[in-house]
Write a protein that holds these residues in place. Structure first.
Motif, short mmCIF file in Angstrom:
data_model
loop_
_atom_site.label_atom_id
_atom_site.label_comp_id
_atom_site.label_asym_id
_atom_site.label_seq_id
_atom_site.Cartn_x
_atom_site.Cartn_y
_atom_site.Cartn_z
N VAL A 143 0.83 -1.21 0.00
CA VAL A 143 0.00 0.00 0.00
C VAL A 143 0.87 1.26 0.00
O VAL A 143 0.62 2.20 -0.78
CB VAL A 143 -0.95 0.00 1.21
CG1 VAL A 143 -1.62 1.37 1.37
CG2 VAL A 143 -2.01 -1.08 1.06
N VAL A 144 1.88 1.29 0.83
CA VAL A 144 2.76 2.46 0.89
C VAL A 144 3.54 2.61 -0.41
O VAL A 144 3.71 3.73 -0.92
CB VAL A 144 3.72 2.35 2.09
CG1 VAL A 144 4.71 3.52 2.10
CG2 VAL A 144 2.94 2.34 3.40
N PHE A 145 4.00 1.50 -0.98
CA PHE A 145 4.73 1.58 -2.25
C PHE A 145 3.84 2.12 -3.36
O PHE A 145 4.27 2.95 -4.17
CB PHE A 145 5.26 0.19 -2.62
CG PHE A 145 6.15 0.18 -3.82
CD1 PHE A 145 7.48 0.56 -3.73
CD2 PHE A 145 5.68 -0.20 -5.07
CE1 PHE A 145 8.32 0.56 -4.83
CE2 PHE A 145 6.50 -0.22 -6.18
CZ PHE A 145 7.83 0.17 -6.05
N GLN A 146 2.61 1.67 -3.43
CA GLN A 146 1.69 2.18 -4.44
C GLN A 146 1.36 3.65 -4.21
O GLN A 146 1.11 4.40 -5.17
CB GLN A 146 0.41 1.35 -4.44
CG GLN A 146 0.61 -0.07 -4.95
CD GLN A 146 -0.66 -0.89 -4.91
OE1 GLN A 146 -1.67 -0.47 -4.36
NE2 GLN A 146 -0.63 -2.07 -5.51
N THR A 147 1.39 4.09 -2.95
CA THR A 147 1.14 5.51 -2.66
C THR A 147 2.26 6.38 -3.19
O THR A 147 2.02 7.39 -3.86
CB THR A 147 0.98 5.72 -1.15
OG1 THR A 147 -0.20 5.03 -0.69
CG2 THR A 147 0.85 7.20 -0.83
N ILE A 148 3.50 6.01 -2.91
CA ILE A 148 4.61 6.87 -3.31
C ILE A 148 4.90 6.78 -4.81
O ILE A 148 5.53 7.67 -5.38
CB ILE A 148 5.89 6.55 -2.51
CG1 ILE A 148 6.38 5.13 -2.80
CG2 ILE A 148 5.65 6.74 -1.02
CD1 ILE A 148 7.69 4.79 -2.11
N THR A 149 4.45 5.69 -5.46
CA THR A 149 4.63 5.58 -6.91
C THR A 149 3.40 6.03 -7.68
O THR A 149 3.44 6.09 -8.92
CB THR A 149 4.94 4.12 -7.30
OG1 THR A 149 3.88 3.26 -6.86
CG2 THR A 149 6.26 3.66 -6.70
N HIS A 150 2.29 6.35 -6.97
CA HIS A 150 1.05 6.79 -7.61
C HIS A 150 0.56 5.76 -8.64
O HIS A 150 0.12 6.11 -9.72
CB HIS A 150 1.23 8.14 -8.29
CG HIS A 150 1.64 9.22 -7.35
ND1 HIS A 150 0.75 9.89 -6.54
CD2 HIS A 150 2.86 9.73 -7.06
CE1 HIS A 150 1.40 10.78 -5.80
NE2 HIS A 150 2.68 10.71 -6.09
N ASN A 151 0.67 4.49 -8.28
CA ASN A 151 0.29 3.43 -9.20
C ASN A 151 -0.25 2.26 -8.41
O ASN A 151 0.41 1.77 -7.48
CB ASN A 151 1.49 3.00 -10.05
CG ASN A 151 1.09 2.15 -11.24
OD1 ASN A 151 0.65 1.03 -11.09
ND2 ASN A 151 1.27 2.70 -12.43
N ARG A 152 -1.45 1.78 -8.76
CA ARG A 152 -2.12 0.70 -8.03
C ARG A 152 -1.76 -0.68 -8.58
O ARG A 152 -2.33 -1.68 -8.12
CB ARG A 152 -3.64 0.89 -8.12
CG ARG A 152 -4.15 2.15 -7.45
CD ARG A 152 -4.16 2.00 -5.94
NE ARG A 152 -4.60 3.25 -5.31
CZ ARG A 152 -5.87 3.57 -5.14
NH1 ARG A 152 -6.82 2.78 -5.56
NH2 ARG A 152 -6.18 4.71 -4.54
N ILE A 153 -0.84 -0.78 -9.51
CA ILE A 153 -0.46 -2.06 -10.08
C ILE A 153 0.93 -2.50 -9.60
O ILE A 153 1.16 -3.67 -9.32
CB ILE A 153 -0.50 -2.02 -11.62
CG1 ILE A 153 -1.95 -1.89 -12.09
CG2 ILE A 153 0.13 -3.26 -12.22
CD1 ILE A 153 -2.10 -1.89 -13.59
N LEU A 154 1.85 -1.56 -9.49
CA LEU A 154 3.21 -1.90 -9.10
C LEU A 154 3.27 -2.36 -7.66
O LEU A 154 2.55 -1.86 -6.79
CB LEU A 154 4.12 -0.69 -9.28
CG LEU A 154 4.28 -0.15 -10.71
CD1 LEU A 154 5.25 1.01 -10.71
CD2 LEU A 154 4.75 -1.24 -11.65
N THR A 155 4.13 -3.34 -7.38
CA THR A 155 4.41 -3.79 -6.03
C THR A 155 5.91 -3.97 -5.88
O THR A 155 6.62 -4.14 -6.88
CB THR A 155 3.71 -5.13 -5.72
OG1 THR A 155 4.32 -6.17 -6.49
CG2 THR A 155 2.23 -5.07 -6.03
N PRO A 156 6.43 -3.95 -4.67
CA PRO A 156 7.87 -4.17 -4.50
C PRO A 156 8.34 -5.51 -5.05
O PRO A 156 9.44 -5.61 -5.60
CB PRO A 156 8.06 -4.09 -2.98
CG PRO A 156 6.91 -3.27 -2.49
CD PRO A 156 5.77 -3.61 -3.40
#
Length: 351
Positions: free
Chosen positions: A92-105
């Motif tokens: 959730v935090v990664f998608q917030t800072i990347t502004h993308n709901r598909i990418l994950t770490p």
């Protein structure tokens, strides 16, 4: 130290009440305002389902020694809680800072680092080294190495003036493929016995985690959780973008670097404890946004954790006592998660 909520007009496409919709998606469309069940009720409902799943997993269908079975299940439940928290919150935090709901770490090549590390150990020292080196020193070393790699990669890409999501995606995928190719080459040089030992470590495993690992994993999750929770309103502000967040008094680069460090620690701890789980974080984050009905992290973060715990505890209970395939949960999650990811990507039509 607690902080006050940033005072700013909501972005286009959002509302001010508890049923507000999130910022504009990458495609430019705006989510409709949710006017259904209040967020508190949704969280309470998810918490109740999670409690039922945990109780069923711990106490039902125990055969033989209750003490032995309960201790084993309690260790597995602790592992599930750590993995659910790390994967859900980190994604959730990664998608917030990347502004993308598909990418994950994990999609960015994180799991490839773990696979390469395990393969190198077996290729250099033999298959017995995996069992001989198990313990807290190995867990801490793996976590620090994986966190250091991701901080170096993501920090470099995000700090540059030309850094962007597309560059991050490209570099992450390329490095992931390179690491996996090197791992495949080294695995072909192993003997069949060494390859079998290695293969058992390259799949998500909830039942083989050591109880001694859980205290340090729990402490890491607790510290990261406190820091993230204190910055939940700053995360809401980061959704507005770099310029808007900076104008509202957010030190964008510093917050980004801190979030990347916390994400690295969470995903590294989860992977080192239970093995790679590529699509689990994506599924929990996607369901959390759907079930929350809002983009606010005060709701999305606990909802993501509860959904992750329901998936793991409830899924393990069903796999053990309905399908009698206790070791297949992570395989099923990865298969269904990959299918959901492809369907979501095709429907969205863009990264």
């Amino acid at each position: 130290m607690s902080e006050s909520r940033p005072t700013a007009a909501p972005p286009s496409g959002t509302a001010r009440d508890g049923g507000e919709a999130g910022p504009r998606a990458a495609s430019g469309r705006t989510r409709p305002v949710s006017r259904g069940i209040p967020a508190a009720v949704r969280l309470a409902l998810a918490g109740g389902i999670a409690a039922v799943a945990v109780v069923c997993f711990l106490f039902l269908f125990i055969e033989g020694s209750f003490e032995f079975a309960f201790e084993r299940r309690l260790t597995m439940l602790g592992t599930m809680a750590v993995v659910a928290f790390a994967q859900a919150v980190g994604t959730v935090v990664f998608q917030t800072i990347t502004h993308n709901r598909i990418l994950t770490p994990s999609i960015m090549g994180f799991d490839s680092v773990y696979i390469l590390m395990q393969t190198l150990l077996v290729a250099v020292f033999g298959g017995s080294v995996l069992a001989a080196t198990d313990g807290l020193p190995k867990l801490v070393t793996q976590t620090l190495l994986m966190a250091g790699f991701t901080m170096l990669l993501f920090g470099w890409l995000f700090s540059g003036r030309k850094g962007s999501i597309h560059v991050l995606l490209l570099v992450g995928v390329v490095l992931g493929l390179a690491f996996r190719s090197l791992s495949d080459f080294l695995q072909r040089l192993l003997s069949p016995a060494e390859y079998d030992v290695l293969s058992a470590r390259l799949f998500g495993r909830l039942s083989s985690a050591e109880a001694g690992y859980l205290p340090i994993a729990g402490i890491v999750c607790l510290i990261v959780g406190i820091v993230v929770w204190q910055r939940r309103y700053r995360l809401d502000t980061l959704l507005l973008g770099r310029d808007a967040a900076t104008n509202l008094g957010i030190a964008h680069k510093r917050e980004l670097s801190l979030m990347l460090l916390l994400i690295s620690l969470l995903i590294a701890m989860s992977t080192a404890l239970a093995g790679p789980m590529t699509f689990f974080g994506f599924v929990t984050a996607m369901l959390a946004y759907q079930m929350s009905g809002t983009h606010r992290h005060v709701v999305v973060l606990p909802m993501a954790f509860l959904i992750g715990l329901i998936t793991l505890a409830g899924g393990q209970f069903i796999m053990e006592h309905v399908f009698y395939a206790s070791g297949m949960l992570t395989v099923v999650i990865e298969f269904l998660g990959g299918a959901i990811f492809l369907v979501h990507l095709l429907r969205k039509g863009t990264l």
